[in-house]
Design a protein around this motif. Structure first.
Motif, mmCIF file in Angstrom:
data_model
loop_
_atom_site.group_PDB
_atom_site.id
_atom_site.type_symbol
_atom_site.label_atom_id
_atom_site.label_comp_id
_atom_site.label_asym_id
_atom_site.label_seq_id
_atom_site.Cartn_x
_atom_site.Cartn_y
_atom_site.Cartn_z
ATOM 1 N N LYS A 169 0.770 -0.949 0.424
ATOM 2 C CA LYS A 169 -0.110 -0.345 0.131
ATOM 3 C C LYS A 169 0.913 1.004 0.020
ATOM 4 O O LYS A 169 0.139 2.091 -0.677
ATOM 5 C CB LYS A 169 -1.358 -0.064 1.133
ATOM 6 N N PRO A 170 1.850 1.177 0.735
ATOM 7 C CA PRO A 170 2.848 2.464 1.432
ATOM 8 C C PRO A 170 2.864 3.008 -0.838
ATOM 9 O O PRO A 170 3.096 3.820 -1.235
ATOM 10 C CB PRO A 170 3.495 2.365 1.675
ATOM 11 N N HIS A 171 3.604 1.092 -1.601
ATOM 12 C CA HIS A 171 4.481 1.583 -2.958
ATOM 13 C C HIS A 171 3.473 2.671 -3.867
ATOM 14 O O HIS A 171 3.272 2.979 -4.449
ATOM 15 C CB HIS A 171 5.147 0.829 -3.223
ATOM 16 N N ALA A 172 1.942 1.659 -2.892
ATOM 17 C CA ALA A 172 0.839 2.535 -3.961
ATOM 18 C C ALA A 172 0.391 3.579 -3.723
ATOM 19 O O ALA A 172 0.663 4.502 -4.716
ATOM 20 C CB ALA A 172 -0.246 1.391 -4.159
ATOM 21 N N LEU A 173 0.757 4.714 -2.654
ATOM 22 C CA LEU A 173 0.699 5.245 -2.237
ATOM 23 C C LEU A 173 1.582 6.226 -3.090
ATOM 24 O O LEU A 173 1.226 7.881 -3.943
ATOM 25 C CB LEU A 173 0.462 5.483 -0.712
ATOM 26 N N GLY A 174 2.348 5.889 -3.295
ATOM 27 C CA GLY A 174 3.801 7.017 -3.882
ATOM 28 C C GLY A 174 3.413 7.099 -5.369
ATOM 29 O O GLY A 174 3.658 7.752 -5.873
ATOM 30 N N VAL A 175 3.542 5.938 -5.357
ATOM 31 C CA VAL A 175 2.867 5.937 -7.333
ATOM 32 C C VAL A 175 1.457 7.004 -7.412
ATOM 33 O O VAL A 175 1.540 7.740 -8.708
ATOM 34 C CB VAL A 175 2.036 4.814 -8.421
ATOM 35 N N ILE A 176 0.624 7.294 -6.405
ATOM 36 C CA ILE A 176 -0.294 7.602 -7.162
ATOM 37 C C ILE A 176 0.269 9.323 -6.829
ATOM 38 O O ILE A 176 0.269 10.083 -7.396
ATOM 39 C CB ILE A 176 -1.756 7.594 -5.750
ATOM 40 N N THR A 177 0.750 9.224 -5.894
ATOM 41 C CA THR A 177 1.104 11.103 -5.539
ATOM 42 C C THR A 177 2.146 11.249 -6.340
ATOM 43 O O THR A 177 1.761 12.581 -7.028
ATOM 44 C CB THR A 177 1.584 11.291 -4.296
ATOM 45 N N LEU A 178 3.312 10.576 -7.163
ATOM 46 C CA LEU A 178 3.859 10.971 -8.288
ATOM 47 C C LEU A 178 2.284 10.760 -9.430
ATOM 48 O O LEU A 178 2.926 12.508 -10.210
ATOM 49 C CB LEU A 178 4.471 9.839 -8.671
ATOM 50 N N LEU A 179 2.104 10.513 -9.549
ATOM 51 C CA LEU A 179 0.748 11.046 -10.719
ATOM 52 C C LEU A 179 0.104 11.896 -10.794
ATOM 53 O O LEU A 179 -0.385 13.086 -11.012
ATOM 54 C CB LEU A 179 -0.574 9.350 -11.069
ATOM 55 N N VAL A 180 -0.583 12.474 -9.436
ATOM 56 C CA VAL A 180 -1.172 13.581 -8.952
ATOM 57 C C VAL A 180 -0.471 15.197 -8.634
ATOM 58 O O VAL A 180 -0.457 15.734 -9.260
ATOM 59 C CB VAL A 180 -1.618 13.224 -7.255
ATOM 60 N N LEU A 181 0.487 14.592 -8.141
ATOM 61 C CA LEU A 181 2.121 15.464 -8.707
ATOM 62 C C LEU A 181 2.132 15.727 -10.248
ATOM 63 O O LEU A 181 2.809 16.966 -10.612
ATOM 64 C CB LEU A 181 2.994 15.416 -8.107
ATOM 65 N N LEU A 182 2.343 14.907 -10.768
ATOM 66 C CA LEU A 182 2.614 15.416 -11.944
ATOM 67 C C LEU A 182 1.403 15.703 -12.814
ATOM 68 O O LEU A 182 1.445 17.203 -13.448
ATOM 69 C CB LEU A 182 3.370 14.518 -13.090
ATOM 70 N N LEU A 183 -0.417 15.807 -12.559
ATOM 71 C CA LEU A 183 -1.534 16.735 -12.949
ATOM 72 C C LEU A 183 -1.057 17.872 -12.073
ATOM 73 O O LEU A 183 -1.525 18.818 -13.017
ATOM 74 C CB LEU A 183 -2.627 16.089 -11.973
#
Length: 173
Positions: free
Chosen positions: A64-78
């Motif tokens: 879950k923490p790694h998935a949250l990291g991926v989501i965070t990167l995508l939201v930062l890009l957005l």
């Protein structure tokens, strides 16, 4: 430091820099924006936190923490795309602001989890990351995020309304 690897210590330290920069931006500017110095510190520290988090496997493999990291990167890009392009049209400033605020929420969830399951040393407040108290805390943080995002959207609308008014024309009563 309570079972943390050197990477874990670095990851934690950088995440604290991001959280402090985010809090300072919220208090000073009411939002996190990449166009400000605090915003740049926040985004860079958040990127480093995400990237270093991918090397931490304290609970086994990808989780879950790694998935949250991926989501965070995508939201930062957005958020960055919304802030530097007009690709999203009039929604761009709203998407940018709410997206950066969402990434702050993403810091808080693992922050609260790791803090309450590790501290105080030898007798942590909560037994594990699945504790019901953490789910309640995440719910409270989400509600606070929604309230903050609504206030930010309201503030952005007011700013856009002021900018749209011709000079010398008062606001409607």
């Amino acid at each position: 430091m309570n079972g943390l690897t050197p990477l874990g210590v670095f990851h934690t330290a950088v995440s604290l820099v991001a959280v402090v920069a985010g809090l300072m931006a919220f208090f000073r500017d009411k939002e996190i924006l990449l166009k400000t110095r605090l915003g740049k510190v926040y985004v860079i520290a958040t990127l480093i936190t995400c990237l270093t988090g991918f090397g931490i496997f304290a609970h086994g493999g990808f989780g879950k923490p790694h998935a949250l990291g991926v989501i965070t990167l995508l939201v930062l890009l957005l958020a960055a795309v919304a802030g530097y392009t007009r690709w999203l049209g009039r929604a761009s400033p709203y998407v940018e602001t709410v997206s950066y605020s969402a990434t702050f929420l993403f810091h808080m969830i693992p922050g609260i989890t790791e803090t309450t399951t590790r501290l105080p040393l030898g007798a942590p407040l909560l037994p594990n990351a699945e504790a019901p108290e953490l789910q309640a805390a995440a719910g409270v943080m989400f509600v606070l995020f929604l309230i903050g995002a609504a206030l930010q959207v309201r503030r952005l609308r007011a700013r856009q309304a002021r900018q749209a008014r011709p000079a010398g024309h008062p606001a409607p009563a």
